[in-house]
Write a protein that holds these residues in place. Sequence first.
Motif, short mmCIF file in Angstrom:
data_model
loop_
_atom_site.label_atom_id
_atom_site.label_comp_id
_atom_site.label_asym_id
_atom_site.label_seq_id
_atom_site.Cartn_x
_atom_site.Cartn_y
_atom_site.Cartn_z
N LEU A 153 6.81 1.57 -1.58
CA LEU A 153 5.68 0.68 -1.82
C LEU A 153 6.11 -0.78 -1.74
O LEU A 153 5.36 -1.62 -1.23
CB LEU A 153 5.07 0.97 -3.20
CG LEU A 153 4.50 2.38 -3.39
CD1 LEU A 153 3.82 2.50 -4.74
CD2 LEU A 153 3.52 2.73 -2.28
N LYS A 157 5.00 -4.83 0.78
CA LYS A 157 4.64 -6.15 0.27
C LYS A 157 5.11 -7.23 1.23
O LYS A 157 6.14 -7.10 1.88
CB LYS A 157 5.27 -6.38 -1.12
CG LYS A 157 4.60 -5.57 -2.23
CD LYS A 157 5.10 -6.03 -3.58
CE LYS A 157 4.34 -5.33 -4.71
NZ LYS A 157 4.77 -5.81 -6.04
N PRO A 168 -4.43 -2.33 -0.11
CA PRO A 168 -4.10 -1.46 -1.26
C PRO A 168 -5.16 -0.41 -1.54
O PRO A 168 -4.86 0.64 -2.10
CB PRO A 168 -3.97 -2.46 -2.42
CG PRO A 168 -3.63 -3.75 -1.77
CD PRO A 168 -4.36 -3.76 -0.47
N ALA A 171 -5.40 3.69 0.13
CA ALA A 171 -4.36 4.66 -0.23
C ALA A 171 -4.82 5.47 -1.44
O ALA A 171 -5.59 4.99 -2.28
CB ALA A 171 -3.05 3.95 -0.56
N LEU A 197 2.82 3.05 -10.94
CA LEU A 197 2.18 2.77 -9.66
C LEU A 197 1.62 1.35 -9.62
O LEU A 197 1.73 0.65 -8.61
CB LEU A 197 1.04 3.78 -9.41
CG LEU A 197 1.47 5.21 -9.09
CD1 LEU A 197 0.26 6.12 -9.00
CD2 LEU A 197 2.26 5.27 -7.79
N LYS A 198 1.04 0.90 -10.74
CA LYS A 198 0.48 -0.46 -10.78
C LYS A 198 1.58 -1.52 -10.66
O LYS A 198 1.30 -2.64 -10.22
CB LYS A 198 -0.32 -0.66 -12.06
CG LYS A 198 -1.67 0.06 -12.06
CD LYS A 198 -2.46 -0.25 -13.32
CE LYS A 198 -3.85 0.38 -13.24
NZ LYS A 198 -4.67 0.09 -14.44
N TRP A 201 1.96 -1.30 -6.69
CA TRP A 201 0.79 -1.25 -5.80
C TRP A 201 -0.28 -2.20 -6.31
O TRP A 201 -0.93 -1.94 -7.31
CB TRP A 201 0.27 0.18 -5.72
CG TRP A 201 -0.58 0.46 -4.52
CD1 TRP A 201 -1.92 0.73 -4.50
CD2 TRP A 201 -0.15 0.52 -3.16
NE1 TRP A 201 -2.34 0.95 -3.22
CE2 TRP A 201 -1.29 0.82 -2.37
CE3 TRP A 201 1.07 0.34 -2.53
CZ2 TRP A 201 -1.21 0.95 -0.99
CZ3 TRP A 201 1.14 0.46 -1.14
CH2 TRP A 201 0.01 0.77 -0.40
N LEU A 204 -4.24 -1.59 -7.87
CA LEU A 204 -4.47 -0.14 -7.95
C LEU A 204 -5.57 0.16 -8.96
O LEU A 204 -5.60 -0.40 -10.05
CB LEU A 204 -3.18 0.57 -8.36
CG LEU A 204 -3.33 2.08 -8.60
CD1 LEU A 204 -3.38 2.81 -7.26
CD2 LEU A 204 -2.19 2.62 -9.44
#
Length: 418
Positions: A153, A157, A168, A171, A197-198, A201, A204
């Motif tokens: 991930l 960026k 973003p 996905a 994940l946040k 990503w 998210l």
Amino acid sequence: VVAGETSAGKSTLLNLILGEDLLPQSFLSSTSVICELKYGEREKVLAYKWGVSEPEAEELSSEKGARLQQLTKYVHQTEGRDSKAHPYYRVELFLTVPLLKGGITIVDTPGVGENERLSNMVKAYLPTAFGFIYVINSGNAGGVQLDRLGDLLLSLKTDADKPALFNPKSAIFVCNKWDLVPLDQADEVWKDTVRKLKDFWVDLDESQVFRFSVQRASTAWKKAGYITRDFAELLNGLERLLPISLQSKVELNYRWLSGILQRSSFHLRVMLGNIIDSELPAIKEKEKTIRERLAKLQKMASSTESAVINLLEERIDQAVEDLRTYLTSEEVRGWLEIWDEDELPDDGNWTVLEYKMKKLVESRIGQLISRWDQERQSFNMFRTEMMAKFKADFSMVEEDIRQIERSMAAPSRTTQQQ
């Protein structure tokens, strides 16, 4: 693009989405190349070797075991996976699968984190995708491995002053093997997964993350033709992913076009700065013509983007209205009113009983929606129309750009006369 760690359940999920076991699970779990699954009237494989322009072609057998033997040499590297490159870098599989008819390509990738070479292959391919599905092994220490998914991930960026490589919102993350997570730890694992994940990503939303058991969903579908609740939610997520991904690609192409125009303008200024005074009149005339064409092209690109977005919204509204009509029909009403006695819950607490009945009705409505989509193929036809319009409209824009660049590269009339 479908990505995930080896043994995360990616292969079983692919077969489930495709609707049948077209590819053995052991095949996809050890893939060493980029595998593109496309629609074809004749099932075949095209395998691309490093340093060779023309692919190797072979017809695919209809028998599963024989097919696996054919594909193994193209996609499965049994020795030296960590030390040397596989002879092939990309494979195209053409299959007679209705889901792929609309021009959609499902791409399977090597396991993330298996080794640096294969991981770099996934990182290089991912920015070309319309949408991204990552399968997380929730049964493995909470699922999100920072040195694998986190690294992948982070590679997407870019610097703040550069356009994003990937939207973003295009996905979704599938937390597979959720049935292996202990019930007393499920909330904690879920919060930890979303938090991690946040961290990597941007923007998210929890609606992009799905708790799922591909094994249970596959068993229910094969043995009873039943779509589990978590599978229905995942299918809904995939349907939401399509328009978001299409709009994202339109915006990315528009930004790419804007960059081309800026570069063209820069080259034009450089060219004007290097000419002699005797050429100025002819060059100014050429500059004016090119600027007029660039302005017209920019207006055309903006109009094309608006037309695609308007058509997208129109088709979504039409699909919603068709679904609303179906759900309010007498056929659906009758199906919702008839229940077998063994289907009905039994509980002395009215509040609990009401909750259970609502869940039963929700589940049946979900099955109705899935059946409606399978019978009418509304979203497949929608995908086909949108893909065709997108390709046709932006191919004209690209051709205009090439003509402008050729015009800029051509010498002026004054220079030709000299």
